[in-house]
Write a protein that holds these residues in place. Structure first.
Motif, mmCIF file in Angstrom:
data_model
loop_
_atom_site.group_PDB
_atom_site.id
_atom_site.type_symbol
_atom_site.label_atom_id
_atom_site.label_comp_id
_atom_site.label_asym_id
_atom_site.label_seq_id
_atom_site.Cartn_x
_atom_site.Cartn_y
_atom_site.Cartn_z
ATOM 1 N N ILE A 94 0.817 -1.168 -0.020
ATOM 2 C CA ILE A 94 0.081 -0.094 0.128
ATOM 3 C C ILE A 94 0.998 1.241 -0.014
ATOM 4 N N ASN A 95 2.070 1.188 0.627
ATOM 5 C CA ASN A 95 3.098 2.333 0.797
ATOM 6 C C ASN A 95 3.536 2.648 -0.792
ATOM 7 N N THR A 96 3.762 1.744 -1.537
ATOM 8 C CA THR A 96 4.337 1.856 -3.075
ATOM 9 C C THR A 96 2.951 2.550 -3.614
ATOM 10 N N PHE A 97 1.803 1.902 -3.547
ATOM 11 C CA PHE A 97 0.580 2.285 -4.399
ATOM 12 C C PHE A 97 0.225 3.598 -3.878
ATOM 13 N N THR A 98 0.398 4.041 -2.654
ATOM 14 C CA THR A 98 0.338 5.373 -2.341
ATOM 15 C C THR A 98 1.000 6.557 -2.894
ATOM 16 N N GLN A 99 2.577 6.086 -3.152
ATOM 17 C CA GLN A 99 3.433 6.933 -3.780
ATOM 18 C C GLN A 99 2.951 7.185 -5.361
ATOM 19 N N THR A 100 2.360 6.076 -5.835
ATOM 20 C CA THR A 100 1.918 6.036 -7.204
ATOM 21 C C THR A 100 0.724 7.097 -7.298
ATOM 22 N N ALA A 101 -0.175 7.261 -6.282
ATOM 23 C CA ALA A 101 -1.470 7.912 -6.477
ATOM 24 C C ALA A 101 -1.198 9.315 -6.296
ATOM 25 N N ARG A 102 -0.081 9.546 -5.397
ATOM 26 C CA ARG A 102 0.304 10.830 -5.276
ATOM 27 C C ARG A 102 1.152 11.811 -6.330
ATOM 28 N N SER A 103 1.576 11.026 -7.183
ATOM 29 C CA SER A 103 2.133 11.436 -8.560
ATOM 30 C C SER A 103 1.206 12.803 -9.041
ATOM 31 N N ASP A 104 1.855 13.751 -9.684
ATOM 32 C CA ASP A 104 1.046 14.767 -9.975
ATOM 33 C C ASP A 104 0.673 14.324 -11.480
ATOM 34 N N ARG A 105 0.716 13.176 -12.163
ATOM 35 C CA ARG A 105 0.184 12.838 -13.299
ATOM 36 C C ARG A 105 -0.603 11.531 -13.153
ATOM 37 N N CYS A 106 -1.019 11.273 -11.882
ATOM 38 C CA CYS A 106 -2.043 10.170 -11.407
ATOM 39 C C CYS A 106 -2.954 10.837 -10.734
ATOM 40 N N SER A 107 -4.511 10.358 -10.893
ATOM 41 C CA SER A 107 -5.388 10.743 -10.248
ATOM 42 C C SER A 107 -6.395 9.416 -9.684
ATOM 43 N N TYR A 108 -6.908 9.630 -8.819
ATOM 44 C CA TYR A 108 -7.851 8.330 -7.986
ATOM 45 C C TYR A 108 -9.190 8.787 -8.174
ATOM 46 N N TYR A 109 -10.149 8.322 -8.705
ATOM 47 C CA TYR A 109 -11.563 8.300 -8.631
ATOM 48 C C TYR A 109 -12.307 7.261 -8.129
ATOM 49 N N GLY A 110 -12.602 7.443 -6.597
ATOM 50 C CA GLY A 110 -13.529 6.307 -5.878
ATOM 51 C C GLY A 110 -14.959 6.558 -6.111
ATOM 52 N N ASN A 111 -15.832 5.558 -5.717
ATOM 53 C CA ASN A 111 -17.174 5.852 -5.735
ATOM 54 C C ASN A 111 -17.807 5.851 -7.064
ATOM 55 N N VAL A 112 -17.043 5.268 -8.372
ATOM 56 C CA VAL A 112 -17.452 5.474 -9.598
ATOM 57 C C VAL A 112 -17.556 3.964 -10.129
ATOM 58 N N THR A 113 -18.676 3.467 -10.643
ATOM 59 C CA THR A 113 -18.953 2.077 -10.858
ATOM 60 C C THR A 113 -19.045 2.253 -12.646
ATOM 61 N N ILE A 114 -17.894 1.686 -12.952
ATOM 62 C CA ILE A 114 -17.745 1.568 -14.506
ATOM 63 C C ILE A 114 -18.772 0.478 -15.167
ATOM 64 N N GLY A 115 -19.062 0.643 -16.080
ATOM 65 C CA GLY A 115 -20.457 -0.158 -16.563
ATOM 66 C C GLY A 115 -21.933 0.282 -15.976
ATOM 67 N N LYS A 116 -21.915 1.134 -15.190
ATOM 68 C CA LYS A 116 -23.215 1.513 -14.626
ATOM 69 C C LYS A 116 -23.205 3.187 -14.824
ATOM 70 N N ASP A 117 -22.341 3.783 -13.609
ATOM 71 C CA ASP A 117 -22.399 5.203 -13.678
ATOM 72 C C ASP A 117 -21.768 5.712 -15.312
ATOM 73 N N VAL A 118 -20.886 5.051 -15.567
ATOM 74 C CA VAL A 118 -20.096 5.511 -16.899
ATOM 75 C C VAL A 118 -19.918 4.105 -17.540
ATOM 76 N N THR A 119 -19.994 4.305 -18.940
ATOM 77 C CA THR A 119 -19.802 2.932 -19.769
ATOM 78 C C THR A 119 -18.510 2.963 -20.194
ATOM 79 N N VAL A 120 -17.910 1.602 -20.691
ATOM 80 C CA VAL A 120 -16.736 1.544 -21.213
ATOM 81 C C VAL A 120 -16.240 2.512 -22.354
ATOM 82 N N LYS A 121 -17.486 2.432 -23.020
ATOM 83 C CA LYS A 121 -17.343 3.093 -24.504
ATOM 84 C C LYS A 121 -17.242 4.635 -24.343
ATOM 85 N N GLU A 122 -17.880 5.008 -23.252
ATOM 86 C CA GLU A 122 -17.576 6.838 -22.806
ATOM 87 C C GLU A 122 -16.326 6.866 -22.249
#
Length: 493
Positions: A94-122
């Motif tokens: 998790i420490n490694t993953f946290t460093q990745t998520a904190r990159s200024d070129r990486c963003s995390y968006y939770g609470n989003v269900t792909i296939g329902k809230d947003v389609t794969v085509k979108e």
């Protein structure tokens, strides 16, 4: 970290988008159009497969923007919800993953269900490349009568329950039976057995959820059988997990010497991990325990054992017709040898009395969206080196790519491999960078129209801090919040 697979690892550098192979090789460089836009890439799923894919892309392409989508508010997938509470060292990734998520070129968006809230085509319209890394969120079924009786649970649901997976928080397993049977002999099966039998003073110092710890404190389980269709040479658990079971305080192993006699000679030429594992089982079953072990086992109040060459036929109902009272199993014989040996019914059967049964025969991926190819038999997205078949710009990594097998290091290598396919397709012009893609900006408007508020990584860090603070009060590393609504309230959503 040196990465192989016989493929070139590209370094991306100058503002002119010049590419050169790692190690300074010449002759392969290609100057992309200066009009090319920085790649917008999204990863669906924030478990190990998702984060390792993102990590490799960010490391080897200095312009790529990577967005990670997760259906839960909180990240890390099976590292948070699958790894046993008493294995904190495994969660260090998790420490490694946290460093990745904190990159200024990486963003995390939770609470989003792909296939329902947003389609794969979108997503494909918003990004140059989409990587599906959403794992295996279902379990394989036994397909036998009585499977749905009270007292029968999937190991996946039980693991989710004690680890705080929101969908399993109301499981309420009935732990009133003295004997439990686990169908399966993999590491997950041993995790379940260990949690059922562990002393409370050990579990109480882990991040097991408050509710499950209270339920286990009232458990009547004293004996756990781990049942496999094949023999000792085909068990799927590893030596680390076996050692933990053998040294578990307050318990003793039940290993039938007849099952292990002569195996020491058979394993001389098998791979070292299998040889060491079998030798430990043989030693534990056949040799007289040392003085310390003998004393500990003599005073044990709980026990566990391995049953081989048994295949489930039917869960037997109690008199009320609703509750499990036992299981009937076919006795099998093995055809072939080694890893490829097959279990064949002999025509004989036996019954085992138990009121608690766990099915631990594997996880299963589900299709995410009707637009994405899916093989229901194999439970994977058909792909070649992570490139989804017949869907340019669409990729997959992790369990949904190869099936639910292996450990975290397996998933890391697999994910790096998929990321490498994306990098190669960028370098070769398979992915068209001449068109600007809006990335999350486009997705945000879709979510906004539905009243969905994504959870950012800084939001997660507030949830994380709250869990750690609650855990400190109880002498635990953290007290997991198990209700997504409570998580969202905590961050003001």
């Amino acid at each position: 970290m040196a990465l192989g697979w016989g493929r070139v690892c590209w370094k991306w550098g100058s503002p002119l988008r010049r590419l050169r192979p790692a190690g300074g090789l010449t002759g392969c460089s290609r100057l992309l159009s200066t009009a090319a836009f920085a790649p917008q890439i999204c990863v669906v799923g924030s478990g190990p497969a998702g984060f390792y894919t993102a990590q490799h892309l960010l490391k080897h392409h200095k312009l790529a923007q990577v967005d990670i989508y997760e259906k839960l508010p909180v990240p890390f997938g099976l590292v948070r919800f699958g790894v046993a509470p008493d294995h904190p060292e495994v969660k260090n990734v998790i420490n490694t993953f946290t460093q990745t998520a904190r990159s200024d070129r990486c963003s995390y968006y939770g609470n989003v269900t792909i296939g329902k809230d947003v389609t794969v085509k979108e997503l494909q319209q918003a990004y140059h490349a989409v990587v599906l890394s959403y794992g295996a969120e279902d379990n394989r079924i036994l397909g036998i009568p009585g499977e749905n009786l009270s007292g029968v649970y999937s190991a996946r649901a039980f693991v989710g329950w004690y680890n705080g997976l929101p969908e399993n928080r109301d499981l309420k397993p009935d732990l009133s039976s003295e004997t439990a049977v686990i169908l399966g002999q993999g590491n997950v099966a041993l995790d379940v057995a260990r949690v059922l039998l562990s002393p409370l003073d050990i579990l109480g110092t882990t991040d097991i959820t408050e509710g499950s710890l209270a339920a286990i404190a009232c458990s009547k389980v004293k004996r756990v059988w781990l049942v496999g269709r094949r023999g000792p040479l085909q068990v799927a658990f590893t030596i680390k997990e076996l050692r933990e079971m053998l040294s578990l305080p307050g318990t003793r192993p039940l290993l039938d010497p007849a099952e292990f006699t002569g195996l020491g000679d058979v394993v001389k030429d098998v791979p070292r991990p299998r040889k060491r594992l079998t030798e430990l089982m043989v030693k534990s079953a056949l040799e007289k325990p040392g003085e310390k072990e003998a004393g500990r086992w003599a005073s044990a109040t709980k026990e566990w054992g391995l049953k081989f060459q048994r295949s489930p036929l039917e869960v037997l109902p109690a008199a009320d017709g609703k509750q499990a009272r036992g299981i009937r199993m076919a006795i099998t014989r093995l055809e072939g040898s080694g890893e490829s040996a097959r279990a064949v019914p002999t025509g004989e059967a036996e019954e085992l009395e138990c009121g608690l049964i766990f099915s631990s025969i594997g996880y299963r991926s589900l299709p995410i969206d009707s637009s994405v190819p899916f093989d229901p038999q194999l439970g994977i997205i058909p792909n070649s080196l992570g490139r989804v078949q017949g869907a340019p710009g669409l990729y997959c990594s992790g369990w949904v790519k190869r099936g639910p097998t292996g450990v975290i290091i397996t998933t890391m290598n697999d994910s790096f491999d998929t990321a490498q396919s994306v990098l190669e397709d960028l370098q070769l012009g398979v992915l068209n960078l001449s068109n600007a893609k809006e990335g999350f900006k486009s997705v945000k408007s879709i979510l906004h129209s539905q009243g969905i508020h994504p959870v950012t990584f800084s939001d997660w860090e507030k949830i994380d801090a709250a869990e750690v603070a609650r855990g400190k009060l109880a002498g635990k590393p953290r007290e997991k919040i198990v209700d997504p609504e409570e998580m969202l309230q905590l961050i003001g959503h």
